[in-house]
Design a protein around this motif. Structure first.
Motif, mmCIF file in Angstrom:
data_model
loop_
_atom_site.group_PDB
_atom_site.id
_atom_site.type_symbol
_atom_site.label_atom_id
_atom_site.label_comp_id
_atom_site.label_asym_id
_atom_site.label_seq_id
_atom_site.Cartn_x
_atom_site.Cartn_y
_atom_site.Cartn_z
ATOM 1 N N LEU A 1 0.758 -1.006 0.133
ATOM 2 C CA LEU A 1 -0.001 -0.107 0.115
ATOM 3 C C LEU A 1 0.934 1.181 -0.051
ATOM 4 C CD1 LEU A 1 -2.927 -0.688 2.429
ATOM 5 C CD2 LEU A 1 -2.998 -0.911 -0.035
ATOM 6 N N THR A 2 0.257 2.262 -0.545
ATOM 7 C CA THR A 2 0.983 3.540 -0.627
ATOM 8 C C THR A 2 0.100 4.586 0.101
ATOM 9 O OG1 THR A 2 0.331 3.751 -2.842
ATOM 10 C CG2 THR A 2 2.465 2.787 -2.487
ATOM 11 N N ARG A 3 0.534 5.702 0.412
ATOM 12 C CA ARG A 3 0.120 7.011 0.769
ATOM 13 C C ARG A 3 -1.342 7.292 -0.175
ATOM 14 N NH1 ARG A 3 2.959 10.991 3.957
ATOM 15 N NH2 ARG A 3 2.743 9.286 5.437
ATOM 16 N N MET B 1 -5.689 4.626 1.337
ATOM 17 C CA MET B 1 -4.562 4.235 0.912
ATOM 18 C C MET B 1 -4.730 3.817 -0.510
ATOM 19 S SD MET B 1 -2.435 4.408 3.689
ATOM 20 C CE MET B 1 -1.388 3.178 3.604
ATOM 21 N N CYS C 1 -10.218 3.666 4.375
ATOM 22 C CA CYS C 1 -9.688 3.448 5.872
ATOM 23 C C CYS C 1 -10.281 4.447 6.756
ATOM 24 C CB CYS C 1 -8.042 3.555 5.991
ATOM 25 S SG CYS C 1 -7.187 2.617 4.601
ATOM 26 N N GLU D 1 -0.583 4.789 8.736
ATOM 27 C CA GLU D 1 -0.322 4.134 7.549
ATOM 28 C C GLU D 1 0.319 3.034 7.657
ATOM 29 O OE1 GLU D 1 -1.337 7.957 4.450
ATOM 30 O OE2 GLU D 1 0.713 7.454 4.817
ATOM 31 N N ALA E 1 -1.523 -0.705 6.617
ATOM 32 C CA ALA E 1 -1.030 -1.548 5.616
ATOM 33 C C ALA E 1 -0.590 -2.755 6.285
ATOM 34 C CB ALA E 1 0.345 -1.093 5.275
#
Length: 92
Positions: free
Chosen positions: A3-5, A22, A31, A64, A68
């Motif tokens: 996962l990325t921001r 995310m 989220c 985050e 993740a």
């Protein structure tokens, strides 16, 4: 895929959550984190509703990272399925 921001979405005062997203490639993962969990991560702070976005930004890396790890463990909740973080998710 990791996962990325994603993005900050909103602070929902009535539900006492902060909504964010995310990214899994092009797929946006919804989220949320409870405001009490954020307060537990930042003890002693008196955060007013209008300060929740700034608090989220300060704590973003920790939030985050936990989102993740729940994603990798396929710990989804709700409709549509997403990641929900509570204080217990940050206790060791």
């Amino acid at each position: 895929m990791a996962l990325t921001r994603g993005r900050f979405i909103s602070h929902e005062y009535d539900r006492m959550i902060v909504r964010f997203s995310m990214q899994d490639g092009a797929r946006e993962i919804p989220c949320a984190i409870s405001t009490s969990a954020m307060d537990d991560l930042e003890p002693g702070s008196q955060v007013r509703p209008e300060q929740r976005e700034a608090q989220f930004i300060r704590l973003r890396d920790r939030i985050e990272a936990r989102a993740a790890s729940k994603y990798c463990a396929t710990e989804f909740e709700g409709t549509p399925p997403g990641i929900v973080l509570r204080g217990i998710d940050f206790r060791s």
